[in-house]
Each structure stands twice: as C-alpha cells, then as structure tokens.
Write an enzyme that holds these catalytic residues in place. Structure first.
Site, PDB file in Angstrom:
ATOM      1  N   ASP A 294      -5.257  11.186  -4.645  1.00 35.26           N
ATOM      2  CA  ASP A 294      -6.163  10.250  -4.956  1.00 35.26           C
ATOM      3  C   ASP A 294      -7.159  10.181  -3.977  1.00 35.26           C
ATOM      4  OD1 ASP A 294      -4.751   9.900  -7.079  1.00 35.26           O
ATOM      5  OD2 ASP A 294      -3.475   8.386  -6.198  1.00 35.26           O
ATOM      6  N   TYR A 378      -2.741   3.247 -12.257  1.00 29.55           N
ATOM      7  CA  TYR A 378      -1.800   2.975 -11.072  1.00 29.55           C
ATOM      8  C   TYR A 378      -2.799   2.186 -10.130  1.00 29.55           C
ATOM      9  CZ  TYR A 378       2.616   3.455  -8.732  1.00 29.55           C
ATOM     10  OH  TYR A 378       3.836   2.971  -8.407  1.00 29.55           O
TER      11      TYR A 378
HETATM   12 CU   LIG Z   1       5.195   5.942  -8.811  1.00 31.81          CU
END
Ligand SMILES: [Cu+2]
Length: 633
Positions: A294, A378
């Site tokens: 990320d 997320y």
């Molecule tokens: Cu996770």
C-alpha cells in the site's frame, strides 16, 4: 561519506513539505526541460530532503513517466534556480497506481465486451451497480502481460445504490487492464459461482434502530492545548519535532528530540512507515495475485482522508493539510490530513506509603499525531504517540471492510472464514515496515540484542533461580538481520556508545516489538520474492538517503530481492555510526465474522521506551491533577 538526513544545518524550514505552488512549479520545470509529450505523467513530486551538507535552496524529487512508451525518469529539480539538476532514466521501473487511475481501470474493464459478457453469465447486467476495484498485479509470468503496466480489477456488485457491494463478491472474475494503453489485456474467468445477494450494510443511511443510553463524553480543554505549532514545528511538554508528509509514506516525523533538564537530546532523526504488504493466503482463482503493497504500489499518503472534528478527533485539535501531486503534475490539497491533539491517558505513576497513607498519583497524557488512509476496501490509521516519560509509540489501527470472496466452485469455503452466507474472508496478513533513522543522544548509534536466559545449576546457582542478561551488539548488516525469540525474552535497544550517563550507562531506547510479524510465506511466493523485509523482525543499515524503500524504489511489478535483502548483502558495519532500524510488524488476520460488514479497529505497532536514557524517572516534576475529589492534591 554516507549521505544522512539533516534539517538544522539547512535552515529551520528546509524540511517543510512542498507547497501547492512548489509542486506545480516542479512539474513545470521538468516539463520545460524534458517534455515527454501528451503521454507525460507524474508519479511523484515531493520535497528532495536536504542532506547533511545542507545545500542551500529548495529542491524537489520528481518521478515522471510516459504512458506511450512506459519509460520512467527521475529528476532532481532546483526550485530556487528553476532548473533540472539531474535527469535519470530508470529502465523497467513501473510507477505506482495513482488515485486518478482507480476509477479509470474500472471504466476500461466495463467498456470491454468480454467483461460485460462475463458479468451477464452471472446474471449481472446493470453496470452502474458493478464495482471493480483496482488491484496491483505483481509478476506472474503471463506472456501477454510482458512489458505492460497492469491493474487487475476484482469485482463486486451492489443490490441498489449505496448498498455495501463487498457483501456481494463476483467470485472468479477479473479484468487484467493495461492502464497505460487503456485496454483490457485479458479476462480471467475461473468459473461461475452464485453471487451472494444478502445485504450487509453498516452505513447510517441503512441503520434503522439505534442503541440508547449513551450519554455524551465531552473533552474540555478550557485553557487550550499544551502544544505549540510554528509552521511544521511542534513543541509539547519537552518534546520537539517537525511534521513532514510524503505521497508514499504519509506522515513523517523529523528531528524528534526531548528536553532533559537544560539540554535537548535527540531520539529520532526521521521516522515513517516505509512499506507494507498484504498477502492473501488462498491459492486459487483471482486471489493469489492479491499482494498489495500500500506504500510502494499505491502511496499511503495520497490516500489520506480529510479528518473531521468531533468524529475522527476530539478535543483541541491542530490540523495540518497535506499537499500531494496528481498524475497531471498539478497539486492536490488534502485538507485536515494530519491531526495533532492531546489525550488523557490514565495514570502515569502511583504509590501509597501504607504506613503514612501518604499517596501520590500523577495522570499521564500523550500527544497524538495521526492520519488515516483509505485503500480501496480498507482503512489504516497511523497514530504516533509521545508520552510524558519519553516513550514513543506507533499505534496502527486497522478498520474498514475485509476483502471478501465468494465460495469455491464446489461450494466450499476455501482458505478463510465464512462471514455471511456465501461470503468468505480469506486468511491474510498486514505486514508493516517502519524506517527509524536513529539519533539517540547524537548521531552514532548501535543496536544491542538483549536476551534473558536461565543460568545452569551449580555452586553459584544452588536454587536454580539465577537469570543472566546476554547482550550482543549487532555490528554488521548480516548479523543485524534478527528475529524475536520468546524463549529468551529477546528485545533490542538502540544505544549511543559515545556517551555514558552519570550512573554509568550508555543511553538508549528499547524497541518493544510487541507486534513483530513474519509471514510464513514461501521464498518463491510473491511476498517471498518482492517483500523481503517480511523475513526478519529487525534489520539495521547505515543511514543513507538513497536507501529509503525496503522493498525497492519501484515496487509495482518489481523484480525479486530489491531493497533490504540486496542492501544488507553488502554486510556494511552498523555500529557507532548513523543507523537506520527497520522493524517489521503487523496483524495476522484470520477473519472473524465480527469483522464484517465493517471491522472494529484492530491494533498493532511498537514502542520505543527510554532505557538508561534518563538517570531516573523524568516525570517527578509533573504536577498533581487538580481534582474535584479530595484524594488528589
Ligand atoms: Cu485484514
């Protein structure tokens, strides 16, 4: 001589992030000198941090590429002189996937008749409800992917507008998109399984009933906060530091120092999240390709949220805006990206003399410097905490929505947990790697490994209770690739062996690696190949400005072994010099049904705690709280 970061020598504002004007100016200067034509894009425009020699003037680092040819170049730009000082080709390097490309990849997939036909096979015909997320691809050796810059879209579908699409995975389908050429390379269709249609919504727009009985808690700071902010410089209760922010790392802390009596003592020269990777452990369908870096593949800074008072943060808040670049070279301001505030934090210390009933208690508080990033499904919150006793903590908070999958073609669950009928959360890890440029009481530091072991029985140990502390300085890079050992209660400290305290210690900071995490990934896996940092809990290198990225400079579709594994093969000395400690930690996420449809925060992180840095508890001068009760002073 090694290049090390420095701020003070180059002027107090030399470490300030680029302004809106400077980002745009840097793009303009590069375009004027090296115009790549209509396909020119800008991966990164960021402050080129001054080195210890303190060259005058402001500089930018620019990474530019051409979507027509795939060529990528790095430039150092003098903003003071309007000049490109260097222009370096990086053959084979693939830039990060930019936020500008997230929806573009989805549009390209939806415009492809093969993708539309694959959706129709699954009974999905309303493309407006189809959500196809942009995943990095890694390197899997498909001949038709050779030389291309790729995104694989992984697909979910809403039942109706705003419905949580992650409750409805379109299993087994992805479009492999060449994002530079704007075309679908291939549709991967691993077979039709029914799309689960039961709704699982969390948004307030869908919640019908609310829990009652929650009375307000209000944070009141009638005299304002105890910190002061001057530009990017922050001072709080003896701590001083400068706030930085980059597109790839997000929040950076520079020149973190703490006052000790009349002196100001260094702890960290520079601290940031350097990389993270989220490998998924399911071996079939679209899932083996899910290994998201990320920072290196997306940029955790460019994905920062604008924070909201009363929701994300409580109390007397100071917000910093973040300035990042878009791929067209323009500047984007993320308002209120970094939150600075104080929190009460329980008791700091307490003792009651049982004879005199004389009781002393002091309340603890912490300074919180944080940002939150949304990466697709997320959320990651990064909270640096500074405490009154010299402790530093990074608390990473994981929330958002798990990456859901459907069932296997045979109706079984696969390598995961069933979270709803037909919906699975596969086992995965979140492994973070922080880069800690240490400066404990000066520039020359050494990492010492500390084990606690039982002595053998003998005349000196008649009752078998003797314990010994075994200290091992880590002298070279290979010797400093270390892992924890619970059987020896292992930990590490970073000490300055040039200095000795009044009571005879080398001042240090202990690294409490409470969330250390190595993945069990095989060496031949994507993570084993391309995220070498996951192999060890700590690594130590001599601090170098050109060694910033533990999985390599360009992580998107990267080659094996880059970053920490390659650098440390040199086995350079790492004692009594400016050193960088790299710590891998994280969360082994075996999904719970309670993580769905939105995951309550899970924590991981680490603590740096003074160890013989001070000669005694440095908080005896913290005044007792004024209390409404008679028990306090
Ligand atoms: Cu996770």
């Amino acid at each position: 001589m090694d290049t090390v970061y420095a701020g003070a020598q180059a002027g107090p504002k030399a470490l300030d992030p680029l302004s809106v004007h400077e980002v745009a100016a840097a793009a303009g200067i590069v375009r004027a000198a090296h115009d790549l034509g209509p396909g020119m894009r800008f991966e990164t425009i960021v402050l080129h941090e001054p080195d210890s020699r303190g060259q005058p003037g402001r500089r930018a680092f620019v990474s530019a590429y051409d979507i027509a040819t795939g060529d990528l170049f790095e430039a150092i730009v003098s903003l003071s002189d309007n000049a490109v000082e260097s222009w370096t080709p990086r053959p084979g390097a693939k830039p990060r996937i930019a936020p500008d490309e997230f929806l573009l990849a989805e549009q390209i997939a939806k415009a492809d008749p093969r993708f539309v036909a694959a959706l129709a096979k699954r009974g999905i015909t309303d493309l407006s409800l189809v959500c196809s997320d942009p995943w990095s691809c890694g390197v899997f050796g498909h001949p038709d992917e050779e030389g291309r810059r790729l995104i694989q879209t992984i697909t979910w579908v809403r039942n109706r507008p705003f419905d949580n699409h992650y409750a409805h995975p379109v299993e087994g389908l992805s479009a492999v998109v060449d994002i530079n050429r704007g075309e679908v390379v291939r549709i991967d269709d691993h077979g039709v399984v029914p799309v689960p249609r039961e709704e699982a919504n969390y948004s307030s727009r869908f919640q019908k009933t609310w829990r009652t009985g929650l009375k307000p808690i209000e944070v009141v700071q009638p005299e304002g906060p105890s910190f002061t902010v001057d530009g990017y410089a922050v001072a709080w209760c003896g701590w001083t530091f400068r706030v930085g922010f980059t597109p790839r790392e997000g929040l950076v802390l520079h020149d973190l120092k703490i006052r000790d009596g009349e002196t100001v003592r260094g702890v960290l020269k520079r601290a940031c999240l350097a990389e993270m990777v989220v490998p998924y452990g399911h071996p079939s369908g679209v899932h083996p390709r899910k290994n998201a870096f990320d920072c290196g593949e997306y940029g955790i800074g460019v994905l920062a949220n604008s924070l909201k008072l009363g929701c994300d943060c409580l109390g007397a808040i100071h917000y910093f805006d973040a300035v990042v670049n878009r791929i067209d070279g323009s500047a984007q301001v993320i308002e209120n990206a970094i939150c600075l505030h104080e929190e009460d934090c329980g008791i700091l210390w307490k003792h009651t003399d049982f004879r005199t009933e004389d009781s002393d208690v002091r309340r603890n508080r912490r300074l919180v410097i944080s940002f939150v990033a949304t990466v697709g499904n997320y959320e990651y919150g990064f909270y640096w905490h500074l405490y009154l006793d010299g402790t530093i903590e990074l608390d990473v908070r994981l929330t958002g929505i798990i990456n859901t999958a459907g069932l296997m073609p045979d109706g079984s669950t696969g390598r995961g947990t069933r979270v709803a009928p037909g919906v699975v959360g596969h086992i995965h890890q979140h492994v973070f790697n922080v880069r800690l440029d240490m400066e404990v009481d000066g520039p020359n530091n050494t990492v010492v490994e500390v084990d606690t072991v039982a002595d053998p029985p003998g005349p000196d140990n008649p009752w078998h209770n003797a314990l010994s502390i075994v200290e091992t300085p880590l002298l070279t890079e290979k010797a400093a690739r270390r892992n924890g050992d619970p059987s020896r209660m292992r930990w590490w400290k970073i000490v300055n062996r040039d200095r000795t305290t009044a009571i005879g210690h080398h001042p240090g900071y202990r690294l409490a690696a409470h969330s250390a995490l190595r993945t069990p990934a095989a060496p031949a896996s994507q993570v084993g190949q391309r995220a070498g940092f996951v192999a060890h809990d700590i690594w130590v290198t001599p601090t170098r400005a050109d060694e910033r990225w533990p999985a390599g400079d360009y992580v998107n579709q990267s080659r094996p072994g880059e970053g920490l594994p390659a650098w440390t093969e040199q086995d350079r000395p790492v004692a009594d010099r400016p050193i960088t400690v790299w710590h891998s930690f994280g969360h082994n996420h075996i999904v719970r049904p309670e993580d769905f449809p939105v995951q309550p925060v899970v924590h991981c992180g680490f603590i740096l705690q003074p160890f013989a840095f001070f000669d005694r508890n440095p908080t005896l001068d913290i005044p007792p709280a004024k209390s409404v009760h008679s028990c306090c002073a």
